[in-house]
Enzyme design. Structure first.
Site, mmCIF file in Angstrom:
data_model
loop_
_atom_site.group_PDB
_atom_site.id
_atom_site.type_symbol
_atom_site.label_atom_id
_atom_site.label_comp_id
_atom_site.label_asym_id
_atom_site.label_seq_id
_atom_site.Cartn_x
_atom_site.Cartn_y
_atom_site.Cartn_z
ATOM 1 N N HIS A 85 8.601 10.343 -28.059
ATOM 2 C CA HIS A 85 7.596 11.224 -27.478
ATOM 3 C C HIS A 85 7.968 12.707 -27.677
ATOM 4 C CE1 HIS A 85 4.691 12.641 -24.507
ATOM 5 N NE2 HIS A 85 5.675 13.250 -23.861
ATOM 6 N N ARG A 117 -2.533 22.024 -14.051
ATOM 7 C CA ARG A 117 -1.480 21.071 -14.440
ATOM 8 C C ARG A 117 -1.582 20.685 -15.912
ATOM 9 N NH1 ARG A 117 1.258 16.116 -10.962
ATOM 10 N NH2 ARG A 117 2.601 15.396 -12.650
ATOM 11 N N GLU A 157 -4.130 17.419 -11.285
ATOM 12 C CA GLU A 157 -4.577 17.895 -12.593
ATOM 13 C C GLU A 157 -6.072 18.200 -12.650
ATOM 14 O OE1 GLU A 157 -2.328 16.092 -15.834
ATOM 15 O OE2 GLU A 157 -3.960 16.555 -17.203
ATOM 16 N N LYS A 183 3.539 11.500 -11.008
ATOM 17 C CA LYS A 183 2.745 10.620 -11.888
ATOM 18 C C LYS A 183 3.555 9.349 -12.099
ATOM 19 C CE LYS A 183 -0.131 13.806 -14.560
ATOM 20 N NZ LYS A 183 -0.435 14.345 -15.899
ATOM 21 N N GLU A 221 10.797 19.093 -24.280
ATOM 22 C CA GLU A 221 10.054 19.407 -23.046
ATOM 23 C C GLU A 221 10.586 20.699 -22.416
ATOM 24 O OE1 GLU A 221 7.345 17.814 -22.162
ATOM 25 O OE2 GLU A 221 7.492 15.893 -23.203
ATOM 26 N N ASN A 248 0.683 19.762 -20.606
ATOM 27 C CA ASN A 248 0.380 18.927 -21.777
ATOM 28 C C ASN A 248 0.390 19.729 -23.077
ATOM 29 O OD1 ASN A 248 0.047 16.643 -20.165
ATOM 30 N ND2 ASN A 248 -2.077 17.198 -19.719
ATOM 31 N N HIS A 295 0.916 18.109 -26.439
ATOM 32 C CA HIS A 295 0.761 16.673 -26.236
ATOM 33 C C HIS A 295 -0.499 16.103 -26.895
ATOM 34 C CE1 HIS A 295 4.065 17.309 -23.541
ATOM 35 N NE2 HIS A 295 4.041 16.078 -23.065
ATOM 36 N N LYS A 351 7.801 23.205 -13.263
ATOM 37 C CA LYS A 351 6.958 22.027 -13.016
ATOM 38 C C LYS A 351 6.582 21.945 -11.533
ATOM 39 C CE LYS A 351 5.811 17.358 -13.944
ATOM 40 N NZ LYS A 351 5.923 16.163 -14.731
ATOM 41 N N HIS A 383 0.387 13.015 -28.818
ATOM 42 C CA HIS A 383 -0.101 11.659 -28.531
ATOM 43 C C HIS A 383 -0.723 11.033 -29.771
ATOM 44 C CE1 HIS A 383 -0.378 12.599 -23.961
ATOM 45 N NE2 HIS A 383 0.753 12.020 -24.261
ATOM 46 N N ARG A 443 0.811 -1.238 0.000
ATOM 47 C CA ARG A 443 0.000 0.000 0.000
ATOM 48 C C ARG A 443 0.837 1.278 0.000
ATOM 49 N NH1 ARG A 443 -2.794 -3.159 3.721
ATOM 50 N NH2 ARG A 443 -4.621 -4.132 2.762
HETATM 51 P P1 NAD Z 1 13.787 5.823 -21.440
HETATM 52 O O1 NAD Z 1 13.589 5.695 -20.002
HETATM 53 O O2 NAD Z 1 13.347 4.695 -22.322
HETATM 54 O O3 NAD Z 1 15.317 6.161 -21.733
HETATM 55 C C1 NAD Z 1 15.729 6.313 -23.074
HETATM 56 C C2 NAD Z 1 16.962 5.454 -23.376
HETATM 57 O O4 NAD Z 1 18.100 6.061 -22.797
HETATM 58 C C3 NAD Z 1 16.899 4.042 -22.827
HETATM 59 O O5 NAD Z 1 17.423 3.155 -23.768
HETATM 60 C C4 NAD Z 1 17.810 4.115 -21.600
HETATM 61 O O6 NAD Z 1 18.391 2.868 -21.254
HETATM 62 C C5 NAD Z 1 18.849 5.092 -22.060
HETATM 63 N N1 NAD Z 1 19.541 5.818 -21.011
HETATM 64 C C6 NAD Z 1 19.004 6.355 -19.897
HETATM 65 N N2 NAD Z 1 19.919 7.104 -19.257
HETATM 66 C C7 NAD Z 1 21.052 7.024 -19.966
HETATM 67 C C8 NAD Z 1 22.344 7.599 -19.829
HETATM 68 N N3 NAD Z 1 22.608 8.474 -18.859
HETATM 69 N N4 NAD Z 1 23.291 7.282 -20.741
HETATM 70 C C9 NAD Z 1 22.999 6.446 -21.780
HETATM 71 N N5 NAD Z 1 21.797 5.899 -21.987
HETATM 72 C C10 NAD Z 1 20.823 6.201 -21.085
HETATM 73 O O7 NAD Z 1 13.039 7.133 -22.023
HETATM 74 P P2 NAD Z 1 12.719 8.566 -21.390
HETATM 75 O O8 NAD Z 1 12.544 9.458 -22.545
HETATM 76 O O9 NAD Z 1 13.642 8.925 -20.317
HETATM 77 O O10 NAD Z 1 11.296 8.330 -20.693
HETATM 78 C C11 NAD Z 1 10.144 8.015 -21.442
HETATM 79 C C12 NAD Z 1 9.066 7.533 -20.489
HETATM 80 O O11 NAD Z 1 8.762 8.582 -19.589
HETATM 81 C C13 NAD Z 1 7.775 7.115 -21.154
HETATM 82 O O12 NAD Z 1 7.381 5.872 -20.641
HETATM 83 C C14 NAD Z 1 6.791 8.200 -20.745
HETATM 84 O O13 NAD Z 1 5.466 7.724 -20.651
HETATM 85 C C15 NAD Z 1 7.340 8.596 -19.400
HETATM 86 N N6 NAD Z 1 6.966 9.952 -18.970
HETATM 87 C C16 NAD Z 1 6.428 10.085 -17.738
HETATM 88 C C17 NAD Z 1 6.086 11.341 -17.271
HETATM 89 C C18 NAD Z 1 5.555 11.490 -15.883
HETATM 90 O O14 NAD Z 1 5.135 12.596 -15.502
HETATM 91 N N7 NAD Z 1 5.583 10.454 -15.080
HETATM 92 C C19 NAD Z 1 6.290 12.483 -18.057
HETATM 93 C C20 NAD Z 1 6.857 12.314 -19.321
HETATM 94 C C21 NAD Z 1 7.194 11.041 -19.773
HETATM 95 N N1 GLY Z 2 4.114 15.264 -17.823
HETATM 96 C C1 GLY Z 2 2.919 15.961 -17.495
HETATM 97 C C2 GLY Z 2 2.632 15.972 -16.028
HETATM 98 O O1 GLY Z 2 3.430 15.548 -15.233
HETATM 99 O O2 GLY Z 2 1.586 16.419 -15.654
#
Ligand code: NAD
Ligand code: GLY
Length: 367
Positions: free
Chosen positions: A270, A247, A243, A149, A191, A251, A254, A233, A258, A127
């Site tokens: 993305h 918030r 949101e 998130k 971003e 987006n 986006h 942020k 999306h 939990r």
């Molecule tokens: P990712 O986590 O897939 O990383 C991209 C690539 O970079 C991967 O292959 C990873 O292994 C590599 N990598 C990471 N750090 C590295 C480093 N320092 N050196 C070399 N390689 C490295 O992609 P991302 O763009 O970081 O994240 C995308 C994800 O984030 C999606 O799932 C998306 O939905 C999520 N997201 C979440 C939020 C949120 O608010 N929670 C907001 C935006 C995106």
């Molecule tokens: N990435 C959008 C949010 O965190 O609300």
């Protein structure tokens, strides 16, 4: 709507007793010491992937062990396709086998995939247990590690299963960006550009003026843009954690982004899809009388100057405008059947509106 703040090296997300700090100029070696201040139990699991573990895992683990934590590591294969309930379950299993309890904590070492999955596991194991973000991509530093998130994907949609669960701290070592692939860095830059457009004209100008330093990974320039992004942020999340309204400005770009990701079967990054979405939304804002023509012109110019795509010609397959409109309708931000767009009034200020014209969007999409 606009948000303003001075820039500094550490940022606080103000959420009452769930407030937490974001350390912009930290080091992997200092993570253990930092975590001793959080009142966590002794057991810590570092969740990461093989790519990041090979590069940075040992430094983090040594730091945690040096601060007398009992550390185990959990490896998730590298890729968005592993951000699933099955892999969250593999985390629960590892924690149960190793007798983790409600005081034990998780540390997410990686990009947004690892951060979202680890945060979700932390939100749901017994939990809810504490977790700490150690983001290693630019996107994770400026967006996904901040704001709570967390979630996993479902075969029927991205991020469809999730929870709000704030980390106890976000710790960054900007040196890790040196090994990040250029395309991943640029996806994160989309971003950062977003924050300039939605909330900070000075950041937008800085991105224009200091492009070479930023692309050369100059530590001061990176510290500035990551710090400002996190401040913006943090401010938005503190005002509207779940949101209810504000918030949604995060987006910006986006809604179209999306739709592009869906239509391209998630083969486009993305950040790249959001870049096209921001240019399209800026044009829609101008056509709808929300802003003057300089806004879409400046947005497109800056995005292009960072080597990011600005139009639909970057797609593998050019969809018909009507396919786009269908894809937009299923965006989960659709409310009561009407899609809300975030549109710029000027650089540094946006509105959230249902008052946009489908015919105008069709015209923009067919150009
Ligand atoms: P990712 O986590 O897939 O990383 C991209 C690539 O970079 C991967 O292959 C990873 O292994 C590599 N990598 C990471 N750090 C590295 C480093 N320092 N050196 C070399 N390689 C490295 O992609 P991302 O763009 O970081 O994240 C995308 C994800 O984030 C999606 O799932 C998306 O939905 C999520 N997201 C979440 C939020 C949120 O608010 N929670 C907001 C935006 C995106
Ligand atoms: N990435 C959008 C949010 O965190 O609300």
């Amino acid at each position: 709507m606009s948000v303003s703040h001075p820039a500094k090296g550490a940022v606080t997300v103000n959420l009452g007793d769930r407030s937490y700090g974001i350390e912009i100029n930290g080091s992997l070696e200092a993570v253990g010491e930092q975590l001793t201040q959080l009142g966590l139990g002794r057991k810590i699991a570092v969740v990461t992937n093989p790519t990041v573990k090979q590069l940075y895992g040992q430094r983090l683990i040594d730091s945690l062990k040096g601060a007398e934590f009992q550390v185990m590591s959990i490896e998730i294969p590298d890729g968005e396709e592993y951000k699933t309930l099955d892999w969250a379950n593999s985390i629960y299993t590892a924690l149960l086998i190793n007798h983790f309890d409600r005081q034990s904590a998780l540390v997410a070492l990686g990009g947004g995939v690892i951060g979202d999955l680890t945060g979700f596991a932390a939100a749901t194991f017994m939990r809810g247990i504490p977790f700490v973000q150690v983001p290693s991509t630019l996107l994770a530093m400026v967006d996904s590690s901040v704001g709570g998130k967390t979630g996993v994907n479902h075969p029927m949609g991205k991020n469809m299963i999730g929870a709000f669960h704030q980390p106890k701290r976000v710790l960054m070592d900007l040196g890790v960006l040196k090994t990040l692939a250029k395309e991943e860095f640029l996806a994160g830059m989309a971003e950062v550009i977003k924050y300039g457009i939605i909330a900070d004209a000075a950041l937008f100008d800085y991105l224009d003026t200091h492009r070479t330093r930023i692309l050369d990974l100059d530590p001061d320039a990176l510290g500035h843009i990551i710090g400002r992004s996190c401040e913006i942020k943090a401010d938005v999340v503190a005002k509207d954690e779940r949101e209810a309204g504000l918030r949604a400005i995060l987006n910006f770009g986006h809604t179209i982004g999306h739709a592009i990701e869906t239509l391209e079967n998630y083969t486009m990054r993305h950040g790249y899809a959001v870049a096209i979405g921001m240019v399209t939304a800026s044009r829609l804002a101008h056509e709808g009388g929300f802003c003057d023509s300089s806004v879409p012109e400046r947005v497109e110019k800056l995005i292009k100057s960072y080597g990011l795509p600005t139009g639909l010609s970057a797609l593998k397959r050019r969809p018909a405008p009507v396919e786009f409109l269908d894809a937009i309708q299923v965006d989960k931000k659709a409310e009561g059947g009407t899609v809300r767009f975030v549109l710029p009034k000027k650089i540094g200020e946006v509105v959230i509106t249902k008052e946009w014209d489908e015919t105008v969007l069709q015209k923009i999409l067919s150009q």
